[in-house]
Design a protein around this motif. Structure first.
Motif, PDB file in Angstrom:
ATOM      1  N   ASN A   1       0.800  -1.231   0.000  1.00 33.29           N
ATOM      2  CA  ASN A   1       0.000   0.000   0.000  1.00 33.29           C
ATOM      3  C   ASN A   1       0.834   1.282   0.000  1.00 33.29           C
ATOM      4  OD1 ASN A   1      -2.602  -1.090  -0.020  1.00 33.29           O
ATOM      5  ND2 ASN A   1      -2.379  -1.660   2.137  1.00 33.29           N
ATOM      6  N   LEU A   2       2.089   1.187   0.416  1.00 34.73           N
ATOM      7  CA  LEU A   2       2.882   2.414   0.577  1.00 34.73           C
ATOM      8  C   LEU A   2       3.058   3.237  -0.698  1.00 34.73           C
ATOM      9  CD1 LEU A   2       5.627   1.386   3.189  1.00 34.73           C
ATOM     10  CD2 LEU A   2       3.611   2.836   3.505  1.00 34.73           C
ATOM     11  N   PRO A   3       3.373   2.617  -1.842  1.00 34.96           N
ATOM     12  CA  PRO A   3       3.543   3.455  -3.040  1.00 34.96           C
ATOM     13  C   PRO A   3       2.275   4.230  -3.382  1.00 34.96           C
ATOM     14  CG  PRO A   3       4.299   1.221  -3.453  1.00 34.96           C
ATOM     15  CD  PRO A   3       3.633   1.207  -2.120  1.00 34.96           C
ATOM     16  N   MET A   4       1.114   3.625  -3.172  1.00 38.81           N
ATOM     17  CA  MET A   4      -0.145   4.303  -3.492  1.00 38.81           C
ATOM     18  C   MET A   4      -0.411   5.447  -2.533  1.00 38.81           C
ATOM     19  SD  MET A   4      -2.446   1.085  -4.479  1.00 38.81           S
ATOM     20  CE  MET A   4      -1.612   0.065  -3.302  1.00 38.81           C
ATOM     21  N   ILE A   5      -0.145   5.180  -1.243  1.00 37.35           N
ATOM     22  CA  ILE A   5      -0.298   6.256  -0.259  1.00 37.35           C
ATOM     23  C   ILE A   5       0.657   7.389  -0.596  1.00 37.35           C
ATOM     24  CG2 ILE A   5       0.023   6.847   2.175  1.00 37.35           C
ATOM     25  CD1 ILE A   5      -0.886   3.971   2.844  1.00 37.35           C
ATOM     26  N   ALA A   6       1.873   7.012  -1.002  1.00 32.65           N
ATOM     27  CA  ALA A   6       2.871   8.033  -1.332  1.00 32.65           C
ATOM     28  C   ALA A   6       2.418   8.892  -2.514  1.00 32.65           C
ATOM     29  CB  ALA A   6       4.219   7.385  -1.626  1.00 32.65           C
ATOM     30  N   ILE A   7       1.866   8.267  -3.534  1.00 38.73           N
ATOM     31  CA  ILE A   7       1.395   9.027  -4.707  1.00 38.73           C
ATOM     32  C   ILE A   7       0.230   9.944  -4.304  1.00 38.73           C
ATOM     33  CG2 ILE A   7       0.017   8.744  -6.805  1.00 38.73           C
ATOM     34  CD1 ILE A   7       2.768   8.568  -7.635  1.00 38.73           C
ATOM     35  N   GLY A   8      -0.717   9.385  -3.538  1.00 34.53           N
ATOM     36  CA  GLY A   8      -1.854  10.196  -3.078  1.00 34.53           C
ATOM     37  C   GLY A   8      -1.369  11.381  -2.262  1.00 34.53           C
TER      38      GLY A   8
ATOM     39  N   PHE B   1      -7.849  10.862  -3.564  1.00 30.41           N
ATOM     40  CA  PHE B   1      -8.624   9.872  -4.314  1.00 30.41           C
ATOM     41  C   PHE B   1      -8.011   9.647  -5.693  1.00 30.41           C
ATOM     42  CE2 PHE B   1     -12.390   9.839  -1.541  1.00 30.41           C
ATOM     43  CZ  PHE B   1     -12.761   8.516  -1.704  1.00 30.41           C
ATOM     44  N   ILE B   2      -7.759  10.753  -6.396  1.00 29.10           N
ATOM     45  CA  ILE B   2      -7.210  10.642  -7.753  1.00 29.10           C
ATOM     46  C   ILE B   2      -5.878   9.899  -7.714  1.00 29.10           C
ATOM     47  CG2 ILE B   2      -6.285  11.916  -9.727  1.00 29.10           C
ATOM     48  CD1 ILE B   2      -8.279  14.141  -9.065  1.00 29.10           C
ATOM     49  N   GLY B   3      -5.006  10.330  -6.799  1.00 32.22           N
ATOM     50  CA  GLY B   3      -3.675   9.740  -6.714  1.00 32.22           C
ATOM     51  C   GLY B   3      -3.740   8.246  -6.429  1.00 32.22           C
ATOM     52  N   VAL B   4      -4.504   7.875  -5.410  1.00 29.14           N
ATOM     53  CA  VAL B   4      -4.548   6.472  -4.989  1.00 29.14           C
ATOM     54  C   VAL B   4      -5.180   5.605  -6.080  1.00 29.14           C
ATOM     55  CG1 VAL B   4      -5.632   4.858  -3.380  1.00 29.14           C
ATOM     56  CG2 VAL B   4      -4.496   6.916  -2.513  1.00 29.14           C
ATOM     57  N   ILE B   5      -6.324   6.025  -6.612  1.00 31.47           N
ATOM     58  CA  ILE B   5      -7.021   5.178  -7.589  1.00 31.47           C
ATOM     59  C   ILE B   5      -6.218   5.057  -8.886  1.00 31.47           C
ATOM     60  CG2 ILE B   5      -9.079   4.994  -9.041  1.00 31.47           C
ATOM     61  CD1 ILE B   5     -10.702   5.921  -6.646  1.00 31.47           C
ATOM     62  N   ALA B   6      -5.591   6.159  -9.291  1.00 30.57           N
ATOM     63  CA  ALA B   6      -4.759   6.100 -10.503  1.00 30.57           C
ATOM     64  C   ALA B   6      -3.592   5.142 -10.291  1.00 30.57           C
ATOM     65  CB  ALA B   6      -4.258   7.488 -10.862  1.00 30.57           C
ATOM     66  N   ALA B   7      -2.996   5.180  -9.109  1.00 32.99           N
ATOM     67  CA  ALA B   7      -1.874   4.283  -8.830  1.00 32.99           C
ATOM     68  C   ALA B   7      -2.333   2.826  -8.829  1.00 32.99           C
ATOM     69  CB  ALA B   7      -1.241   4.649  -7.490  1.00 32.99           C
ATOM     70  N   GLU B   8      -3.521   2.601  -8.257  1.00 38.75           N
ATOM     71  CA  GLU B   8      -4.055   1.235  -8.261  1.00 38.75           C
ATOM     72  C   GLU B   8      -4.239   0.713  -9.678  1.00 38.75           C
ATOM     73  OE1 GLU B   8      -6.746   1.436  -4.156  1.00 38.75           O
ATOM     74  OE2 GLU B   8      -7.676   1.713  -6.115  1.00 38.75           O
ATOM     75  N   PHE B   9      -4.591   1.626 -10.558  1.00 36.88           N
ATOM     76  CA  PHE B   9      -4.770   1.293 -11.967  1.00 36.88           C
ATOM     77  C   PHE B   9      -3.497   0.780 -12.586  1.00 36.88           C
ATOM     78  CE2 PHE B   9      -7.830   1.902 -15.265  1.00 36.88           C
ATOM     79  CZ  PHE B   9      -8.967   2.292 -14.588  1.00 36.88           C
ATOM     80  N   ILE B  10      -2.401   1.468 -12.229  1.00 41.77           N
ATOM     81  CA  ILE B  10      -1.124   1.136 -12.860  1.00 41.77           C
ATOM     82  C   ILE B  10      -0.615  -0.207 -12.357  1.00 41.77           C
ATOM     83  CG2 ILE B  10       1.263   1.881 -13.234  1.00 41.77           C
ATOM     84  CD1 ILE B  10       0.306   4.753 -12.639  1.00 41.77           C
ATOM     85  N   LEU B  11      -0.532  -0.329 -11.059  1.00 43.39           N
ATOM     86  CA  LEU B  11       0.057  -1.544 -10.496  1.00 43.39           C
ATOM     87  C   LEU B  11      -0.277  -1.585  -9.014  1.00 43.39           C
ATOM     88  CD1 LEU B  11       2.034  -3.910 -11.097  1.00 43.39           C
ATOM     89  CD2 LEU B  11       3.876  -2.382 -10.378  1.00 43.39           C
ATOM     90  N   ALA B  12      -1.044  -2.582  -8.599  1.00 46.32           N
ATOM     91  CA  ALA B  12      -1.396  -2.650  -7.186  1.00 46.32           C
ATOM     92  C   ALA B  12      -1.888  -4.048  -6.839  1.00 46.32           C
ATOM     93  CB  ALA B  12      -2.489  -1.636  -6.884  1.00 46.32           C
ATOM     94  N   PRO B  13      -1.780  -4.407  -5.559  1.00 46.98           N
ATOM     95  CA  PRO B  13      -2.268  -5.720  -5.130  1.00 46.98           C
ATOM     96  C   PRO B  13      -3.785  -5.749  -4.955  1.00 46.98           C
ATOM     97  CG  PRO B  13      -1.233  -4.573  -3.282  1.00 46.98           C
ATOM     98  CD  PRO B  13      -1.106  -3.672  -4.478  1.00 46.98           C
ATOM     99  N   GLY B  14      -4.476  -4.609  -5.080  1.00 42.49           N
ATOM    100  CA  GLY B  14      -5.930  -4.596  -4.896  1.00 42.49           C
ATOM    101  C   GLY B  14      -6.438  -3.186  -4.882  1.00 42.49           C
ATOM    102  N   GLY B  15      -7.736  -3.029  -4.586  1.00 40.67           N
ATOM    103  CA  GLY B  15      -8.336  -1.697  -4.531  1.00 40.67           C
ATOM    104  C   GLY B  15      -9.279  -1.473  -5.685  1.00 40.67           C
ATOM    105  N   LEU B  16     -10.076  -0.409  -5.627  1.00 36.12           N
ATOM    106  CA  LEU B  16     -11.101  -0.152  -6.630  1.00 36.12           C
ATOM    107  C   LEU B  16     -10.503   0.076  -8.015  1.00 36.12           C
ATOM    108  CD1 LEU B  16     -13.527   2.199  -4.655  1.00 36.12           C
ATOM    109  CD2 LEU B  16     -13.872  -0.216  -5.250  1.00 36.12           C
ATOM    110  N   GLY B  17      -9.412   0.823  -8.080  1.00 39.75           N
ATOM    111  CA  GLY B  17      -8.750   1.083  -9.360  1.00 39.75           C
ATOM    112  C   GLY B  17      -8.256  -0.218  -9.970  1.00 39.75           C
ATOM    113  N   TYR B  18      -7.664  -1.044  -9.111  1.00 37.64           N
ATOM    114  CA  TYR B  18      -7.180  -2.351  -9.562  1.00 37.64           C
ATOM    115  C   TYR B  18      -8.344  -3.200 -10.079  1.00 37.64           C
ATOM    116  CZ  TYR B  18      -5.768  -7.227  -9.183  1.00 37.64           C
ATOM    117  OH  TYR B  18      -5.557  -8.546  -9.435  1.00 37.64           O
ATOM    118  N   ALA B  19      -9.471  -3.175  -9.347  1.00 36.16           N
ATOM    119  CA  ALA B  19     -10.641  -3.975  -9.724  1.00 36.16           C
ATOM    120  C   ALA B  19     -11.173  -3.539 -11.086  1.00 36.16           C
ATOM    121  CB  ALA B  19     -11.735  -3.860  -8.659  1.00 36.16           C
ATOM    122  N   ILE B  20     -11.171  -2.243 -11.332  1.00 34.61           N
ATOM    123  CA  ILE B  20     -11.640  -1.753 -12.634  1.00 34.61           C
ATOM    124  C   ILE B  20     -10.697  -2.217 -13.746  1.00 34.61           C
ATOM    125  CG2 ILE B  20     -11.962   0.312 -14.070  1.00 34.61           C
ATOM    126  CD1 ILE B  20     -13.039   1.755 -11.671  1.00 34.61           C
TER     127      ILE B  20
END
Ligand SMILES: Nc1ncnc2c1ncn2[C@@H]1O[C@H](COP(=O)(O)OP(=O)(O)O)[C@@H](O)[C@H]1O
Ligand SMILES: [Mg+2]
Lengths: 249, 276
Positions: free
Chosen positions: A118-125, A187-206
């Motif tokens: 989760n840290l990279p996503m928190i960092a981007i957000g 929100f934008i930062g975290v969800i966009a990061a999830e889109f790129i590469l993440a172990p889970g989350g709404l962006g990842y699910a989409i």
């Protein structure tokens, strides 16, 4: 609800009705888009099944952490920088050009540094949100009339009391704007990061649904994010408006 | 009691230090000022002559560059002494508080108990004609009413020395005269010493026991005039002959100073020599 609010609601409904008609009548292919009613039923099914809960909790907690960090660090940094005019002048150009930097390009680097968690996503957000808070803190502190400091001293108030009872309330409309933007940017930062590469989350699910041609899930999730973010922002916006109106701004 | 010195400036000057390429500004003095306990003293002078600076120094908000400040016999050094209240030239009402919370601000800071606060705030609001606006926010009020909120906020603390910096600057002439009457009533009822800064000569004449006329910057007292009014007075003074004499005398002194302040070339202090 005010007349204006009804009109806004009517516009949203009309847009949905048009979309519904376009898809139902075959003018937009169901391979591209599903009808809004199907999005709602699909979303309802997803929420009821509990399938979404894990992703939702992950995204929301990452956003909450990013937001909390950016608001506290942003406020502290803004207040600190404001107190040192020379530092302020030195930093001003960085602050004003900050949002011109596409820092999502650093995301792979962050994953490399922090690992796949989760840290990279928190960092981007955080990176996305913190500067909005700094800028709005500076704006708020700039706007405090000098005479308030005299009033505080007439009341024998020390630094802390002056900060808590005079400076922060005086800067509150801007601080709140900073908070509002921090929420949106987190929100934008975290969800966009999830889109790129993440172990889970709404962006990842989409993105997962997209990769698997699962249109129903993808659109349902998009609708969900849209409704969620809009609801949060409208609430914050209405509080902000009340603050501003009360102060005649 | 009469004639007891309540506050004193001795040999005070104030030079604002140079900042960011601007040269230092010699704003005030050297001046001497002795406020007698319970008197109503006004300072008149052209704009920018150092009146507000004088008030800041007296209140302990701004350190004198030279000279001594004393209040009730004790030196004032870097702190606002207990018993001094000030209303500033700028609007200093707090926009995030209701009128009544604005007025209660200082009492809450002092930890006065709730019932006492409510009582004193209600009295001050009534006195300043703000009773109907207790729950309003300053943004809903006119500039003159906001200034009255600030006066009420100071008044509730029952200061023994009240400093007022052009409090009625935002008002039209008629309303100002009425507010002058209110101010006289406040002064009589509280027994406080009042220092009023104003640019309106008629206002100074009507309200004051003594009037100090200040030169263009750096402000110094050209002359101090005693009006000789009885304590029980009001704006009906305006009709008397003495009123015209005093106002005329003030104008005579300040004319050249005001011109100098506006950059019309007369040397500051010239009026002083003409008068003397
Ligand atoms: N903080 C400050 N720093 C530098 N100059 C100042 C400051 N405050 C006031 N001055 C200058 O000092 C002079 C006197 O100001 P002030 O006391 O406000 O005059 P007045 O109240 O009589 O109009 C003016 O020339 C003003 O520009
Ligand atoms: Mg002034």
């Amino acid at each position: 609800m005010t007349r204006l609010a009804w009109i806004r609601l009517a516009i949203v409904f009309a847009a949905f009705a048009v979309l519904e008609w376009l898809v139902q009548s075959g003018r937009i292919s169901t391979h591209t888009m599903i009808p809004p009613t199907a999005m709602v039923t699909e979303l309802w099914a997803l929420l009821a099944s509990g399938e979404l809960t894990g992703d939702l909790v992950q995204t929301l907690s990452n956003v909450a952490i990013a937001c909390l960090l950016s608001v506290t660090v942003g406020f502290a940094t803004g207040a600190g920088v404001h107190a040192v005019p020379r530092l302020r002048r030195a930093l001003d150009p960085f602050l004003t050009t900050y949002y011109a930097v596409p820092f999502f390009v650093f995301y792979p680097l962050l994953v490399f540094i922090f690992g796949m968690n989760n840290l990279p996503m928190i960092a981007i957000g955080f990176m996305f949100a913190v500067v909005a808070m700094i800028i709005n803190t500076l704006n708020g502190l700039d706007k405090i009339p000098r005479v308030y400091a005299k009033v505080a001293r007439m009341h024998q108030m020390g630094r802390l009391a002056t900060a808590l009872r005079v400076q922060i309330p005086a800067a509150m409309p801007n601080l709140f704007t900073g908070l509002k933007l921090s929420v949106a940017y987190s929100f934008i930062g975290v969800i966009a990061a999830e889109f790129i590469l993440a172990p889970g989350g709404l962006g990842y699910a989409i993105s997962f649904a997209y990769d698997n041609f699962d249109n129903e899930t993808m659109y349902a999730l998009m609708l969900f994010i849209l409704v969620l973010v809009t609801a949060i922002n409208m609430t914050l916006h209405s509080i902000e408006q009340r603050l501003l109106r009360r102060q005649g701004l | 009691m009469a004639g007891e010195i309540h506050a004193r400036l001795s040999g005070v000057t104030r030079v604002y230090p140079a900042v960011a390429g601007n040269p230092p500004v010699h704003a005030l003095g050297p001046i001497d000022l002795e406020l007698r306990r319970g008197e109503f003293f006004s300072i008149v002078g052209p704009s920018g002559c150092g009146k507000s600076t004088c008030m800041d120094v007296l209140a302990g908000l701004s350190p004198p560059s030279e000279g001594e400040v004393a209040f009730e016999g004790k030196p004032v050094k870097g702190n606002v002494p207990d018993g001094v209240g000030a209303v500033f030239q700028e609007d200093a009402s707090f926009p995030w508080l209701t009128v009544s919370d604005n007025v209660a601000f200082g009492l809450r800071r002092q930890g006065v108990d709730g019932a006492e606060i409510a009582k004193r705030v209600a009295y001050a609001l009534g006195f300043m004609g703000l009773r109907d606006f207790a729950q309003a926010y300053p943004a809903q009020l006119s500039g003159g009413m906001r200034q009255r909120v600030c006066i009420a906020r100071t008044l509730v603390l029952q200061p023994r020395l009240i400093l007022l910096d052009e409090p009625f600057g935002a008002l039209d002439a008629q309303t100002r005269l009425l507010m002058g009457d209110e101010l006289l009533r406040l002064w009589r009822e509280t027994g406080a010493t009042v220092l009023l800064i104003t640019h309106a000569l008629d206002e100074a004449t009507m309200l004051s026991d003594r009037i100090g006329a200040m030169s263009a910057r750096p402000g110094r007292f050209l002359e101090t005039i005693e009006t000789g009014w009885p304590r029980d007075r009001d704006s009906s003074m305006l009709e008397g002959e003495t009123f015209g004499h005093i106002t005329g005398r003030l104008w005579q002194m300040l004319r050249a100073e005001s011109k100098a302040a506006m950059g019309y070339g007369s040397e500051p202090g010239q009026a002083d020599r003409e008068a003397g």
